[in-house]
Each structure stands twice: as structure tokens, then as C-alpha cells.
Write an enzyme that holds these catalytic residues in place. Sequence first.
Site: not given
Ligand code: PGA
Length: 249
Positions: A9-11, A94, A96, A166, A172, A211, A232-233
Site C-alpha cells: 500500500n503506497w498510500k 483502511h 486512515e 491492522e 507507520g 510496520s 505500507g512504509g
Molecule cells: P505501515 O502501513 O506498514 O507503514 O505500518 C501499513 C498500512 O497502513 O497498510
Amino acid sequence: MRKPLIAGNWKMNGSAELVEAFGRAFAEASLPAPVEVVILPPFPYLDAARQAFADTPVTLGAQTLNPLHSGARTGEVSGQMLREFGVDYVLAGHSERRQLYRESDEEVYDRVIAAFSVGIRPILCVGETLEERDAGHTEDVVLRQVGYVMARLDPEQRRRMTIAYEPVWAIGTGRTATPQQAQQVMAAIRRYQAGFDRELAGELRLLYGGSMNASNAKELLAQEDIDGGLIGGASLKVDDFIAICQSAG
Ligand code: PGA
């Protein structure tokens, strides 16, 4: 047998250069055959990603969609449009989006249904905040989010669903749930699913997100109820992401 899935997930990150770098890396890397790999770039990169990944086993996902097929929704993108670009998966719920855009369980459900209606597989994201965990409400919160959607689906839709657990406090932050913490909640999700259909529960694909990185992926993915990861990251770093894919094989 559940097929492992690693989703990046590149966001709201990435660039045309990054898409190309991933395209080259995927073409050269030996990705383990049983692992399904999906990249979810921001909308403007979908077409470039489709071309860059064309000769690789990697498929495309989107980070959200609007439940309507078309209409007066300035700034939004529909499932039908995503399908035209060859999108196979889409995230729904998600954290966010639940937090920053106030998406309710009902809106998350609408997105899930919209995805199914155009042949895109939804990945339902669920997870508790730190306050909810500290108050001992983790399973209540997670099963409410899961239940709101799953209880309204028909058996075929349930079978095609992927759920990503998650924990919000792990996204993050560099603070990963321990494999045991993740396993405990994910086993509860599978037990809940068994209430609908025991056989289906065994097939339900569950991802961990929060993470996950090249160093901790193997231990997390070794847990009985963790079938993959939503990254994500670490999905923005070519070598790290490929290492995670390889540790899922
Ligand atoms: P993260 O994000 O790996 O940076 O914690 C995961 C996500 O939000 O899908």
C-alpha cells in the site's frame, strides 16, 4: 490451502520513477510461485504500473473507490473505472480513511459491495486504537468492524473476501504487534467467520498490517492465522518489499 498475499500500500507516496524501478525489480526477482503480490499505487500511477508490471506476476490494487459507478462526485473514482485499468483488489476501511475521512462501517460496506459488483476483490481493513487496546476492547472493536460487513455478505462474497488486521497503533509507527498479539486477534476473526461457515473460515485469507518489514515479516507470516501482509512504509523500498514477498513463500 490459503494462498499467501503480500500487498504493498503506497498510500499517497511514489513517483513514476518508483513504478519503473519496481517494474525492473519484479522482472528480475524470483518471486515465490505460491505468493500473490499486489501493488496499490495512487490512482495516477495505475496505468504506468499496469504497463511496468505486465510481464511479471504482480497484479494491481487501488486504495479506495467510490461506491457509485459514475455521477456528480467531484474528485472521486469509481470501481468501474478501476476495473478498466485492470485493478484486481481494492482496500476498504483502511484506518486512515476511517479516521481522517470519517468513513463509517456502513460506508465501508458500500465500498465492499461496489467492488464486488465490478469484479474487484475487496480487502477489508480492521483494527483497534491504542486506547481501545489498553481498555481491553481489542476483539470487540475488531469483530464489530468485521461483523458489520461479513454479516451482510452472501456466502460467495464471503469466500472472496480478504481481511487485513491492522492495529492502528502499529501503522507507520515502527511499533509492530508481536506475532502472538497479531495471531490472537486473527484467530478470533477466523473463529468468528466459523460461525457462518466452518469450511469457509478455513479458506478466509487474513493479512497482518502495521510496520511489517523485511526483518519481522518471517516471524509474523509463520503464525497459523497470518496468510500475508499489507505493507505500507516497507512497500516503497524495492529490496525490502521483495524480501518480504520472498519470506512469504
Ligand atoms: P505501515 O502501513 O506498514 O507503514 O505500518 C501499513 C498500512 O497502513 O497498510
